[in-house]
Design a protein around this motif. Structure first.
Motif, PDB file in Angstrom:
ATOM      1  N   ALA A  25       1.031  -1.061   0.017  1.00 27.91           N
ATOM      2  CA  ALA A  25       0.184   0.019  -0.087  1.00 27.91           C
ATOM      3  C   ALA A  25       0.928   1.502  -0.046  1.00 27.91           C
ATOM      4  CB  ALA A  25      -0.605  -0.135   1.413  1.00 27.91           C
ATOM      5  N   LYS A  26       1.960   1.066   1.068  1.00 30.98           N
ATOM      6  CA  LYS A  26       2.735   2.183   1.105  1.00 30.98           C
ATOM      7  C   LYS A  26       3.284   2.371  -0.932  1.00 30.98           C
ATOM      8  CE  LYS A  26       4.096   2.744   5.402  1.00 30.98           C
ATOM      9  NZ  LYS A  26       5.083   2.748   7.165  1.00 30.98           N
ATOM     10  N   ARG A  27       4.046   1.451  -0.662  1.00 29.06           N
ATOM     11  CA  ARG A  27       4.790   1.718  -1.979  1.00 29.06           C
ATOM     12  C   ARG A  27       3.573   2.544  -3.347  1.00 29.06           C
ATOM     13  NH1 ARG A  27       7.142  -3.090  -1.079  1.00 29.06           N
ATOM     14  NH2 ARG A  27       4.972  -4.245  -2.109  1.00 29.06           N
ATOM     15  N   LEU A  28       2.723   1.876  -3.281  1.00 30.60           N
ATOM     16  CA  LEU A  28       1.412   2.189  -4.361  1.00 30.60           C
ATOM     17  C   LEU A  28       1.350   3.807  -4.789  1.00 30.60           C
ATOM     18  CD1 LEU A  28      -0.686   1.224  -6.802  1.00 30.60           C
ATOM     19  CD2 LEU A  28      -2.039   1.126  -5.374  1.00 30.60           C
ATOM     20  N   VAL A  29       0.959   4.269  -3.125  1.00 27.61           N
ATOM     21  CA  VAL A  29       0.654   5.626  -3.126  1.00 27.61           C
ATOM     22  C   VAL A  29       2.099   6.425  -2.975  1.00 27.61           C
ATOM     23  CG1 VAL A  29       0.350   6.618  -0.685  1.00 27.61           C
ATOM     24  CG2 VAL A  29      -0.898   5.553  -0.760  1.00 27.61           C
ATOM     25  N   ARG A  30       3.112   5.629  -2.908  1.00 26.38           N
ATOM     26  CA  ARG A  30       4.294   6.685  -3.206  1.00 26.38           C
ATOM     27  C   ARG A  30       4.340   6.700  -4.725  1.00 26.38           C
ATOM     28  NH1 ARG A  30       6.760   3.397   0.436  1.00 26.38           N
ATOM     29  NH2 ARG A  30       8.391   2.747  -1.068  1.00 26.38           N
ATOM     30  N   LEU A  31       4.041   5.492  -5.390  1.00 24.58           N
ATOM     31  CA  LEU A  31       4.455   5.949  -6.989  1.00 24.58           C
ATOM     32  C   LEU A  31       3.461   6.874  -7.625  1.00 24.58           C
ATOM     33  CD1 LEU A  31       6.019   4.434  -9.777  1.00 24.58           C
ATOM     34  CD2 LEU A  31       4.049   2.980  -8.814  1.00 24.58           C
ATOM     35  N   GLN A  32       2.444   6.625  -7.008  1.00 21.53           N
ATOM     36  CA  GLN A  32       1.421   7.247  -7.332  1.00 21.53           C
ATOM     37  C   GLN A  32       1.453   8.910  -7.272  1.00 21.53           C
ATOM     38  OE1 GLN A  32      -0.986   6.716  -9.533  1.00 21.53           O
ATOM     39  NE2 GLN A  32      -2.217   9.304  -9.432  1.00 21.53           N
ATOM     40  N   GLU A  33       2.137   9.466  -5.878  1.00 23.14           N
ATOM     41  CA  GLU A  33       3.136  10.819  -5.528  1.00 23.14           C
ATOM     42  C   GLU A  33       3.911  10.568  -6.024  1.00 23.14           C
ATOM     43  OE1 GLU A  33       3.502  10.584  -1.629  1.00 23.14           O
ATOM     44  OE2 GLU A  33       1.899  10.971  -0.925  1.00 23.14           O
ATOM     45  N   ARG A  34       4.482   9.925  -7.081  1.00 20.92           N
ATOM     46  CA  ARG A  34       5.551  10.691  -7.758  1.00 20.92           C
ATOM     47  C   ARG A  34       4.878  10.767  -9.122  1.00 20.92           C
ATOM     48  NH1 ARG A  34       8.730   5.783  -7.121  1.00 20.92           N
ATOM     49  NH2 ARG A  34       9.554   5.190  -5.055  1.00 20.92           N
ATOM     50  N   CYS A  35       3.932  10.113  -9.492  1.00 19.25           N
ATOM     51  CA  CYS A  35       3.294  10.363 -11.007  1.00 19.25           C
ATOM     52  C   CYS A  35       2.662  11.782 -11.296  1.00 19.25           C
ATOM     53  CB  CYS A  35       2.847   8.858 -11.153  1.00 19.25           C
ATOM     54  SG  CYS A  35       3.706   7.868 -11.818  1.00 19.25           S
ATOM     55  N   THR A  36       2.996  11.996 -10.123  1.00 22.17           N
ATOM     56  CA  THR A  36       1.655  13.129 -10.182  1.00 22.17           C
ATOM     57  C   THR A  36       2.184  14.264 -10.147  1.00 22.17           C
ATOM     58  OG1 THR A  36       0.625  12.837  -8.113  1.00 22.17           O
ATOM     59  CG2 THR A  36      -0.376  11.982  -9.787  1.00 22.17           C
ATOM     60  N   ALA A  37       3.432  14.130  -8.978  1.00 19.57           N
ATOM     61  CA  ALA A  37       4.261  15.651  -9.025  1.00 19.57           C
ATOM     62  C   ALA A  37       4.971  15.977 -10.443  1.00 19.57           C
ATOM     63  CB  ALA A  37       5.647  15.008  -8.274  1.00 19.57           C
ATOM     64  N   VAL A  38       5.439  17.010  -9.728  1.00 20.57           N
ATOM     65  CA  VAL A  38       5.788  18.009 -11.052  1.00 20.57           C
ATOM     66  C   VAL A  38       6.507  18.722 -10.668  1.00 20.57           C
ATOM     67  CG1 VAL A  38       2.873  18.951 -11.926  1.00 20.57           C
ATOM     68  CG2 VAL A  38       4.154  20.175 -10.431  1.00 20.57           C
ATOM     69  N   ALA A  39       7.850  19.847 -11.803  1.00 17.51           N
ATOM     70  CA  ALA A  39       9.134  19.906 -11.026  1.00 17.51           C
ATOM     71  C   ALA A  39       8.648  21.459 -10.988  1.00 17.51           C
ATOM     72  CB  ALA A  39       9.639  20.378 -12.776  1.00 17.51           C
ATOM     73  N   ALA A  40       8.970  22.050 -11.109  1.00 17.42           N
ATOM     74  CA  ALA A  40       9.384  23.513  -9.979  1.00 17.42           C
ATOM     75  C   ALA A  40       8.990  24.695 -10.825  1.00 17.42           C
ATOM     76  CB  ALA A  40      10.327  24.317  -9.958  1.00 17.42           C
ATOM     77  N   ASP A  41       8.643  24.105 -12.207  1.00 13.69           N
ATOM     78  CA  ASP A  41       8.222  25.049 -14.283  1.00 13.69           C
ATOM     79  C   ASP A  41       7.165  24.268 -14.403  1.00 13.69           C
ATOM     80  OD1 ASP A  41       8.314  22.509 -15.027  1.00 13.69           O
ATOM     81  OD2 ASP A  41      10.008  23.181 -16.365  1.00 13.69           O
ATOM     82  N   GLY A  42       6.394  23.672 -13.224  1.00 11.86           N
ATOM     83  CA  GLY A  42       4.945  22.879 -13.972  1.00 11.86           C
ATOM     84  C   GLY A  42       5.084  21.513 -14.943  1.00 11.86           C
ATOM     85  N   SER A  43       6.049  21.015 -15.027  1.00 12.13           N
ATOM     86  CA  SER A  43       6.729  20.711 -16.004  1.00 12.13           C
ATOM     87  C   SER A  43       6.036  19.167 -15.425  1.00 12.13           C
ATOM     88  CB  SER A  43       7.827  19.950 -17.269  1.00 12.13           C
ATOM     89  OG  SER A  43       8.771  20.238 -16.125  1.00 12.13           O
TER      90      SER A  43
END
Length: 151
Positions: free
Chosen positions: A46-64
């Protein structure tokens, strides 16, 4: 089926135990240490899945959007599951994690596949063999076969 074994369309002993118990069938025999390991493994999944989803929805400082160095972006159902797990995960990992919280996480990681159209060859073959996990993986009704006690 169990999210831990999603890539193999498989199940875990805890899912089979719940399936059998709900139908009044004898559950698989689990040692205390195996049960405890499975409970911890569900928490880790469960923790891995939540972390992966957070990484996949994260954006860089420029919004990309950020790209993944490794791993595979979760599909829609896994992303939805990660969103349902997020509030549960925040309290997971403490020494006094409640049994109710553990059961909520385990329950979220288990599901039954919908039954296929009547006469499906894969469902019929697995059901006739008496193999509930294989029948479920093939899309058979969960009532089509009795579970095996091995995992």
């Amino acid at each position: 089926l169990c999210e831990i074994y999603r890539d193999r369309a498989g199940s875990c002993a805890l899912a089979i135990e719940a399936w059998a118990t709900a139908r009044g069938l004898p559950p698989p025999a689990l040692t205390g240490s195996h049960r405890e390991w499975l409970i911890r493994e569900h928490g880790r999944c469960a923790k891995r899945l939540v972390r992966l989803q957070e990484r996949c929805t994260a954006v860089a400082a420029d919004g990309s959007p950020l790209s993944l160095d490794h791993g595979t972006r979760p599909d829609d159902s896994a992303a939805n599951l990660a969103e349902r797990l997020r509030p549960l995960i925040k309290d997971l990992g403490t020494l006094d994690t409640s049994v109710e919280l553990q059961q909520s996480i385990i329950g979220a990681l288990h599901w039954e596949r919908a039954a296929p159209a009547a006469g499906s060859a894969a469902a019929s073959a697995a059901a006739n063999a008496g193999d509930a996990p294989a029948a479920a993986a093939a899309g058979a009704s969960p009532d089509a076969a009795a579970p095996s006690s091995s995992n």
